[in-house]
Design an enzyme around this catalytic site. Structure first.
Site, PDB file in Angstrom:
ATOM      1  CG  PHE A 190       5.154  -0.081  -4.535  1.00 10.84           C
ATOM      2  CD1 PHE A 190       3.977  -0.766  -4.294  1.00 10.84           C
ATOM      3  CD2 PHE A 190       5.076   1.292  -4.785  1.00 10.84           C
ATOM      4  CE1 PHE A 190       2.738  -0.113  -4.295  1.00 10.84           C
ATOM      5  CE2 PHE A 190       3.850   1.947  -4.790  1.00 10.84           C
ATOM      6  CZ  PHE A 190       2.682   1.252  -4.543  1.00 10.84           C
TER       7      PHE A 190
ATOM      8  CG  LEU B 162       7.499  -8.346  -6.349  1.00 11.19           C
ATOM      9  CD1 LEU B 162       6.390  -9.402  -6.366  1.00 11.19           C
ATOM     10  CD2 LEU B 162       8.814  -8.957  -6.827  1.00 11.19           C
TER      11      LEU B 162
ATOM     12  CB  THR C 277       4.416   0.350 -12.687  1.00  7.53           C
ATOM     13  OG1 THR C 277       3.438   1.371 -12.513  1.00  7.53           O
ATOM     14  CG2 THR C 277       4.904   0.326 -14.106  1.00  7.53           C
TER      15      THR C 277
ATOM     16  CE1 TYR D 299      -2.935  -0.031   1.649  1.00  9.48           C
ATOM     17  CE2 TYR D 299      -2.411  -2.095   2.709  1.00  9.48           C
ATOM     18  CZ  TYR D 299      -2.012  -0.889   2.196  1.00  9.48           C
ATOM     19  OH  TYR D 299      -0.688  -0.537   2.235  1.00  9.48           O
TER      20      TYR D 299
END
Ligand SMILES: NC(=O)c1ccc[n+]([C@@H]2O[C@H](COP(=O)([O-])OP(=O)(O)OC[C@H]3O[C@@H](n4cnc5c(N)ncnc54)[C@H](OP(=O)(O)O)[C@@H]3O)[C@@H](O)[C@H]2O)c1
Length: 294
Positions: free
Chosen positions: A215, A217, A221, A66
């Site tokens: 992911f 949430l 997207t 990251y």
């Protein structure tokens, strides 16, 4: 100083002394736009990490790819020397191209280099938990994971890694992994609208292994669902809170790492641990996944 809150109870990784509050924090968003450093607001990123730990978060998920490197460097800048009881979970298995693309990095040499990059950028002598990440961006792809996991198991034997997990794997790949080394957690794509791992979660619960949905949430997207919106309005909370509360009630071995670069959203997400959904509400929310299988 932020008041410490109930973060959904806790879960102890099997065979370890690492007891994670079930509401943790995913640091990917701190790197910057497109998970590529530098961040737009470094002070803001540091504030999010410090607020999370002050509120009782004792589980941070990260990776050296990251940024690349940037997220780990921010974690070190914000929190080092790390407080007792903080578990930092990192992952290896990918690298970034100069065009910001994501590529596999699973050769023994790449695995070895990635572990040393994580140690250096986090400022640690041993990594608490390393997830071997395989598969595609969102879903597993079948195939042996023996070579990279054997390389990681050797680094664990050398004392550079305390515990190992796997990410983006199928049940068959987990079974293969368990013939090589002990696995304490699985990190796969899952949320209220993406229910492909329902059966896998039960299997892992039976084995006492943590399931950490990435992911939670919706990731890049964010989740959009009229059922979620209606439920949230009825409860007078936000849809994101409902989505996280649903995950916490999904199974006791589910441990969360919602990501945000905003202190406001962080607070909102942590407060989801206080939200209790009724069986009727959970039944309504279950229909989202049924309507939108992954
Ligand atoms: N193993 C893997 O392959 C893999 C893949 C992806 C991610 N991960 C891990 O999973 C963690 C979580 O994933 P993620 O951060 O990509 O996705 P996520 O937690 O599903 O969602 C993050 C997104 O939601 C927004 N958000 C967060 N809280 C919000 C709130 N209360 N209200 C409105 N919007 C909100 C964030 O924007 P703001 O910044 O504006 O809040 C961000 O755009 C990552 O940090 C990473 O550690 C692992």
């Amino acid at each position: 100083m932020t008041e410490q809150m109930n973060l959904g109870g806790s879960f102890t990784l099997p065979g370890t002394s690492m007891t994670l509050n079930r509401m943790g924090y995913g640091a990917m968003q701190l790197a910057g736009p497109g998970v590529w450093g530098p961040p737009r607001d470094l002070d803001g990123a540091i504030a999010v990490l410090r607020e999370a730990v002050a509120a009782g978060v004792n589980h941070i998920d990260t990776s050296d790819f990251y940024g690349p490197h940037v997220t780990n460097q921010i974690i070190k800048q914000a929190l080092h020397p790390y407080p007792d009881g903080l578990t930092i979970v990192t992952k290896i298995g990918a690298r970034r191209g100069e065009d910001k693309s994501w590529m596999h990095a699973l050769s023994p040499q790449e695995v070895n280099d990635a572990v040393h990059d994580n140690l250096r950028n986090l400022g640690l002598e041993a990594l608490d938990v390393v997830n071997l990440r395989v598969g595609g961006m969102m879903a597993p792809s079948e195939g042996s994971i023996e070579e990279p996991l054997t390389a990681l198991a050797e680094l664990k034997r050398q004392g550079l890694i305390r515990h190992l997990g796997v990410s983006n794997v199928s049940p068959a790949q987990l079974a293969e992994a368990q013939t090589i080394t002990e696995i304490v957690c699985v990190q796969n794509f899952y949320n209220v609208a993406a229910r492909g791992d329902d059966g896998f979660i039960e299997e892992l619960a039976g084995q006492g292994i943590a399931y950490v949905p990435f992911f939670p949430l919706g990731g890049f997207t964010p989740l959009q669902s009229s059922t979620l919106d209606v439920t949230a309005a009825a409860l007078q909370v936000t849809p994101m809170k409902v989505a996280l509360a649903w995950l916490l009630q999904r199974s006791p071995n589910v441990v969360l790492i919602p990501g945000t670069s905003s202190v406001k959203h962080l607070r909102e997400n942590l407060e989801a641990a206080r939200l209790r959904l009724s069986p009727e509400t959970i039944a309504d929310l279950d229909l989202i996944g049924a309507a939108a299988p992954m």
